[in-house]
Enzyme design. Structure first.
Site, mmCIF file in Angstrom:
data_model
loop_
_atom_site.group_PDB
_atom_site.id
_atom_site.type_symbol
_atom_site.label_atom_id
_atom_site.label_comp_id
_atom_site.label_asym_id
_atom_site.label_seq_id
_atom_site.Cartn_x
_atom_site.Cartn_y
_atom_site.Cartn_z
ATOM 1 N N ASP A 141 0.847 -1.201 0.000
ATOM 2 C CA ASP A 141 0.000 0.000 0.000
ATOM 3 C C ASP A 141 0.877 1.244 0.000
ATOM 4 O OD1 ASP A 141 -2.855 -0.796 0.226
ATOM 5 O OD2 ASP A 141 -2.150 -1.834 2.002
ATOM 6 N N ARG A 149 4.244 2.727 2.904
ATOM 7 C CA ARG A 149 4.918 1.576 3.519
ATOM 8 C C ARG A 149 6.427 1.634 3.370
ATOM 9 N NH1 ARG A 149 0.358 0.939 6.100
ATOM 10 N NH2 ARG A 149 -1.311 -0.092 4.940
ATOM 11 N N ARG A 210 -7.055 10.361 1.995
ATOM 12 C CA ARG A 210 -6.597 9.385 1.009
ATOM 13 C C ARG A 210 -7.263 9.629 -0.353
ATOM 14 N NH1 ARG A 210 -8.065 3.855 3.541
ATOM 15 N NH2 ARG A 210 -6.851 3.037 1.772
ATOM 16 N N LYS A 241 -8.973 2.104 -6.528
ATOM 17 C CA LYS A 241 -9.757 1.562 -5.416
ATOM 18 C C LYS A 241 -10.555 2.689 -4.760
ATOM 19 C CE LYS A 241 -5.953 1.790 -2.032
ATOM 20 N NZ LYS A 241 -5.005 1.032 -1.223
ATOM 21 N N HIS A 242 -11.711 2.354 -4.087
ATOM 22 C CA HIS A 242 -12.266 1.047 -3.778
ATOM 23 C C HIS A 242 -13.626 0.986 -4.448
ATOM 24 C CE1 HIS A 242 -9.636 2.313 -0.402
ATOM 25 N NE2 HIS A 242 -9.333 1.030 -0.268
ATOM 26 N N HIS A 254 -12.969 -1.708 7.792
ATOM 27 C CA HIS A 254 -12.080 -2.587 8.555
ATOM 28 C C HIS A 254 -12.789 -3.152 9.781
ATOM 29 C CE1 HIS A 254 -9.106 -0.267 6.242
ATOM 30 N NE2 HIS A 254 -8.313 -1.309 6.394
ATOM 31 N N ASP A 327 -10.443 -6.125 -1.654
ATOM 32 C CA ASP A 327 -9.803 -5.550 -0.480
ATOM 33 C C ASP A 327 -9.532 -6.716 0.474
ATOM 34 O OD1 ASP A 327 -8.721 -3.696 1.238
ATOM 35 O OD2 ASP A 327 -10.475 -2.391 1.267
#
Length: 606
Positions: A141, A149, A210, A241-242, A254, A327
């Protein structure tokens, strides 16, 4: 904060009414593959066992910084999760099609280590070199901004909303291209970016900065620019995405199963344009969302498990021919209605190709194999997805050269020209929202400055800002106060009263449900303002915080807390850089009820 949704939705609906749907122009490579690609895919598929084919559908994490020699702790983690000790053994046992890197799984340390790990994992995937063995697609990601990351020295660009504030497709494309080049040098091929969600809900707990913003036209334009940067410029696989759009929710998939209550007309107008534009730009992969959209599928199934949405809308109506990746399947949003053994099977039946991070890899793999044996899934259906995945790997060049040059990775990642580009892209994103007292820009003077508020251990924005003041002749003190207790708030305010100026960083101070349930950031800012000394408040994530900080007269938004963002902030505070960013979202009042505090496009300069 539900009332605040009204003004954002109405505004975006107005902005988007003139948007003309973009015709789908699927790339020729996706429709009619070249003979060499078709030959490799067909030959490889022919030599694969059913177990190998099913393994290609899965991508997951593995523990360890080395493919064959992980630490003792990582061996224990792999054994507990996968039944074997090393990342290489995980790949061999499950015939994995992909691996996703994380810092918490100890995959990401330095350029040399990451590239070496990638090569080790590829060797494990290829094994003895027989025709049934397939190179890995390695992902991470790397959205940039608040979701990155790759550690330093990798180029750390501002995130999507910052790019939205700059309004520059060229800058967005540059950020994607350099990000992609560095990832590819490390052996990573799939960045799980760009974000195509339109953030029309200020209370969105999971997307927010984001997203490129609240205007579908802007989001579509910058999404397409990043697709070009990743794929044409860097040769990595962009992942929009998404789908079908996670921008209007007050729940995090999540931990919950969000419901998007847009009508079909609203979805066409708000959520669909960025995905249409990405497909028109030739995006090779699209990630699903674990969200319910009744207007697209009234069954109550999340989009990840919905044939109506994935096969009917994404493939049928929008004409997408690339790889659909789910996802993460360990997220609560996809696990609430069905068991973990059913989710991967239902995702494949819905039209997904890549199954990302199931909570129990062995259970998920066995469930798919069992579905084939019972006839619920046909081997032909498995072959469809494997063909798409193999074709994507071929276009990545993995059939010819799956390994990377480790020394070249060291030279490429964090190269001086990349870091210079980070500064050029970041500078125009800084947005000055309020300067009522005319405090800014500051004079270069001998003054005492307290820098406090939210901090990141990894990037240390509080220290970066304090160092910037020190370099300009101030006597600066750094006092991080992330979600401070009442005694810390009292002590910080007492110290601020002794300084000439306080700069305080806030991060999602509006979110007193999840991020800051005690409202400590709001109370810290109130205590600092009460000292009567000048206070500059800087939102280092969501720009919406200002609505919850009464009495603040000087407020800027950086949208992220990277070093480049903090450097741009300090230069702007001192008049060395004129703020040029414009809000890519509307900021409503805290009371909501359709009242705008700062409109889309607002931005000050000096």
């Amino acid at each position: 904060m539900k009332a605040r949704l009204v003004i954002a939705t109405v505004l975006v609906a107005t902005l988007a009414t003139t948007l003309t749907p973009i015709p789908v122009q699927a790339s020729a490579a996706l429709v009619r593959p070249p003979a060499a690609e078709h030959g490799w895919v067909t030959s490889t598929l022919r030599h694969m066992s059913l177990a190998q084919k099913v393994g290609q559908l899965f991508s997951t994490y593995v523990y360890g910084s080395d493919a064959t020699e992980p630490t003792a702790a990582d061996r224990v983690a792999n054994r507990a999760t996968f039944g074997v000790e090393t990342p290489a053994e995980v790949i061999d046992r499950f015939h994995l099609g992909g691996v996703c890197y994380f810092s918490w799984s100890h995959n990401l340390d330095s350029p040399r280590q990451i590239a070496t790990l990638s090569n080790g994992l590829q060797r494990a995937a290829l094994g003895d070199g027989s025709k049934g063995r397939v190179p890995l697609l390695i992902s991470t990601d790397q959205e940039q901004g608040v979701v990155l990351r790759m550690p330093a020295p990798a180029a750390q660009f501002p995130g999507s909303m910052a790019l939205g504030a700059a309004r520059s497709p060229g800058a967005a494309q540059t950020a994607a291209e350099i990000t992609g080049r560095e990832l590819r040098a490390a052996g990573i091929h799939q960045p799980y970016a760009p974000i195509a969600d339109v953030n029309v809900n200020p209370a969105n707990p999971v997307i927010g900065v984001r997203s490129f913003g609240a205007d579908p036209t802007l989001v579509a334009e910058l999404t397409a620019a990043q697709v070009a940067g990743f794929q044409d410029g860097a040769g990595v696989t962009a992942v929009a995405k998404h789908f079908p759009g996670h921008g209007d929710t007050e729940n995090d998939s999540h931990t919950n199963l969000p419901v998007i209550n847009h009508s079909r007309q609203e979805w066409d107008r708000i959520d669909a344009p960025p995905f249409r534009q990405a497909i028109s730009a030739g995006v090779e992969s699209i990630m699903t969302a674990h969200i319910v959209v009744p207007a697209l599928d009234p069954s109550g199934d999340p989009a990840t498990l919905s044939p109506r949405i994935l096969t009917g809308v994404l493939r049928g109506e929008l004409g997408f021919r690339g790889v659909i990746v789910t996802d993460a399947l360990n997220m609560a949003g996809v696990r609430q209605k069905y068991g973990d053994d059913r989710v991967p099977v239902l995702a494949l039946k819905a039209g997904a190709d890549q199954l990302l991070m199931p909570p129990d890899l062995r259970l998920a793999r066995d469930a798919v194999l069992r579905a084939v044996s019972t006839g619920e899934l046909t081997e032909g259906r498995i072959d469809e997805s494997v063909r798409r995945i193999l074709a994507m790997k071929y276009r990545q060049g993995l059939a010819r050269s799956p390994l990377v040059d480790v020394d070249e990775a060291v030279r490429t990642i964090g190269a001086p020209q990349h870091l210079a580009a980070v500064a050029r892209v970041t500078d125009p994103t800084l947005t000055a929202v309020r300067n009522d007292a005319g405090l800014l820009p500051l004079a270069h003077a001998d003054r005492s400055v307290l820098v406090t508020g939210w901090n990141s251990a990894a990037l240390a924005p509080v220290a970066t800002v304090a160092d910037g003041f020190t370099a300009r002749g101030a006597r600066a003190t750094a006092r991080p106060a992330t979600l401070p207790s009442d005694p810390v708030i009292t002590a910080t305010a007492a110290e601020a009263a002794k300084h000439d100026l306080t700069v305080v960083l806030v991060n999602k101070a509006w979110d007193t449900i999840v991020t800051d349930p005690r409202g400590t950031q709001q109370r810290l800012v109130a205590a600092l303002v009460a000292t009567g000394k000048p206070v500059v408040v800087v939102a280092v994530r969501d720009p919406y915080d200002i609505a919850y900080l009464p009495g603040v007269t000087t407020y800027l938004a950086t949208y992220s807390y990277t070093r480049a963002a903090m450097d741009a902030l300090v230069r702007s505070l001192h008049g060395e850089l004129s703020p040029r960013g414009r809000l890519p979202v509307t900021i409503p009042t805290a009371e909501g009820a359709g009242t705008v505090l700062y409109p889309y496009g607002h931005g000050l300069t000096w």
